[in-house]
Scaffold this motif. Structure first.
Motif, short mmCIF file in Angstrom:
data_model
loop_
_atom_site.label_atom_id
_atom_site.label_comp_id
_atom_site.label_asym_id
_atom_site.label_seq_id
_atom_site.Cartn_x
_atom_site.Cartn_y
_atom_site.Cartn_z
N SER A 168 4.55 17.38 -0.28
CA SER A 168 5.98 17.29 0.00
C SER A 168 6.78 17.10 -1.27
CB SER A 168 6.24 16.13 0.97
OG SER A 168 5.62 16.36 2.22
N ILE A 169 6.32 16.22 -2.15
CA ILE A 169 7.03 15.99 -3.41
C ILE A 169 7.01 17.25 -4.27
CG2 ILE A 169 7.00 14.65 -5.54
CD1 ILE A 169 5.90 12.31 -3.92
N ALA A 170 5.86 17.89 -4.38
CA ALA A 170 5.75 19.10 -5.20
C ALA A 170 6.63 20.22 -4.64
CB ALA A 170 4.30 19.55 -5.29
N ASN A 171 6.58 20.44 -3.33
CA ASN A 171 7.39 21.50 -2.74
C ASN A 171 8.88 21.21 -2.85
OD1 ASN A 171 5.38 23.31 -1.93
ND2 ASN A 171 4.99 22.20 -0.04
N GLY A 172 9.27 19.93 -2.75
CA GLY A 172 10.68 19.58 -2.94
C GLY A 172 11.16 19.90 -4.33
N ARG A 198 0.83 -1.20 0.00
CA ARG A 198 0.00 0.00 0.00
C ARG A 198 0.87 1.25 0.00
NH1 ARG A 198 -4.12 -1.78 4.80
NH2 ARG A 198 -5.64 -2.94 3.55
N GLY A 199 1.88 1.27 0.84
CA GLY A 199 2.73 2.45 0.94
C GLY A 199 3.46 2.74 -0.36
N LEU A 200 4.02 1.71 -0.99
CA LEU A 200 4.77 1.92 -2.23
C LEU A 200 3.85 2.35 -3.38
CD1 LEU A 200 7.33 -1.03 -2.15
CD2 LEU A 200 7.75 1.39 -1.69
N LEU A 201 2.69 1.70 -3.50
CA LEU A 201 1.76 2.09 -4.57
C LEU A 201 1.25 3.50 -4.35
CD1 LEU A 201 0.18 1.44 -7.08
CD2 LEU A 201 -1.55 0.30 -5.66
N GLY A 202 0.91 3.83 -3.10
CA GLY A 202 0.47 5.20 -2.82
C GLY A 202 1.57 6.21 -3.10
N TRP A 257 8.07 10.11 0.85
CA TRP A 257 7.92 8.73 1.32
C TRP A 257 7.63 8.71 2.82
CZ3 TRP A 257 6.66 3.98 1.03
CH2 TRP A 257 7.05 3.08 2.02
N ALA A 258 8.35 9.55 3.57
CA ALA A 258 8.10 9.61 5.02
C ALA A 258 6.64 9.98 5.30
CB ALA A 258 9.04 10.61 5.68
N PHE A 259 6.11 10.95 4.56
CA PHE A 259 4.71 11.33 4.74
C PHE A 259 3.78 10.21 4.29
CE2 PHE A 259 6.31 15.50 5.52
CZ PHE A 259 5.30 16.18 6.19
#
Length: 301
Positions: A175-179, A105-109, A226-228
């Motif tokens: 988080s990904i977008a802001n990074g 679930r975590g990886l697919l999300g 990923w942490a989020f």
């Protein structure tokens, strides 16, 4: 007179040749440093031994606290009791299944968040109007605890995997977008001008100039994303427990709390921690080393 000029020209040419030879020798020396490998023994001593020692110290301190009776055994179980829980789940064949339920679930999300957050980050970074409109919202969403999305997601979608992925996306995409926005902002303007001069404009410039130059900031955003994702998933699994969702690590932790099974609670916490560390070591650390090596900032591997 002519012969003197010829000799001067020959001397200048020889001097330039010597300079070029020295420059090539220096570059060859730099290349030789970059390809040198760290001995396996040194890797074991510097990278493997410290975390092993740290884990051993934690276990020793844990056992000492149990022996010292700092609290009741049902509040702080000994490491052996947690190991017995691991053995029981392994013998029942449920340990790997529980871990894989949450990891998949975590990886697919996270992959879904990557597919949404990357173009969104580029859009925010490159279009001023979009940045002015969406930028503050993304920053606000990034600071919002992901657990806050669980109740509305349950009401909107019910107790199913779609609810889990929605919570992950709402936690990881900002988080990904802001990074990526941060990485693009740090791209030197000279790179962009050089790219335009060579015809790298539009999507071609984004792919060949902007993204490679923004890679360090983008990678930092991916790690945080990923942490989020992982924390959002754990929050959703703990709050929205249901037999229809299967047994994940979050449900395992909540079941231990409901049954007053402290060894089970500690087991769930340790498994959640181990998965987070493993993903970082197996995926993000190699990517980070590759980026640093490609920029000449890491001379040993």
């Amino acid at each position: 007179m002519a012969s003197t000029e010829v000799r001067d020209d020959v001397a200048k040419a020889a001097s330039k040749a010597d300079d070029l030879a020295g420059l090539e020798a220096g570059l060859d020396a730099l290349d030789a440093v970059q390809v040198r490998r760290t001995p396996v023994r040194q890797v074991l001593v510097q990278k493997v031994l410290p975390p092993v020692v740290a884990v051993a110290l934690v276990l020793i301190v844990w056992q000492v606290l149990v022996w010292a009776k700092v609290t009741d055994d049902y509040k702080l179980p000994p490491p052996g009791a947690v190991w017995d829980s691991v053995s029981a789940m392994w013998m029942q064949g449920t340990l790997l299944e529980v871990v894989w339920t949450s990891v998949s679930r975590g990886l697919l999300g996270f992959l879904l968040a990557l597919a949404i957050g990357t173009p969104l980050g580029l859009l925010v970074a490159r279009v001023r109007f979009v940045r002015a409109a969406i930028g503050p919202i993304l920053s606000g969403l990034q600071s919002l605890p992901s657990v806050a999305w669980v109740p509305p997601a349950v009401i909107w979608l019910g107790l199913n995997d779609s609810m889990m992925y929605t919570v992950i996306l709402l936690g990881a995409v900002p988080s990904i977008a802001n990074g990526l926005v941060s990485g693009v902002d740090q791209v030197p303007p000279l790179f962009l001008r050089a790219g335009r001069t060579m015809g790298a404009t539009g999507l071609r410039g984004t792919w060949h100039v902007v993204m490679p130059a923004a890679l360090p900031g983008y990678l930092a955003g991916l790690k945080q994303g990923w942490a989020f994702s992982w924390r959002s998933l754990m929050a959703a699994e703990i709050i929205a427990s249901s037999p229809e969702l299967g047994l994940g690590l979050g449900q395992l932790l909540e079941n231990g709390r409901n049954n007053f099974d402290m060894p089970g609670v500690f087991l769930a916490i340790l498994l959640i921690l181990i998965v987070g560390i493993a993903i970082d070591l197996l995926i993000f650390s190699p990517l980070e080393r590759a980026v640093l090596r490609g920029r000449g900032l890491l001379t040993k591997s």
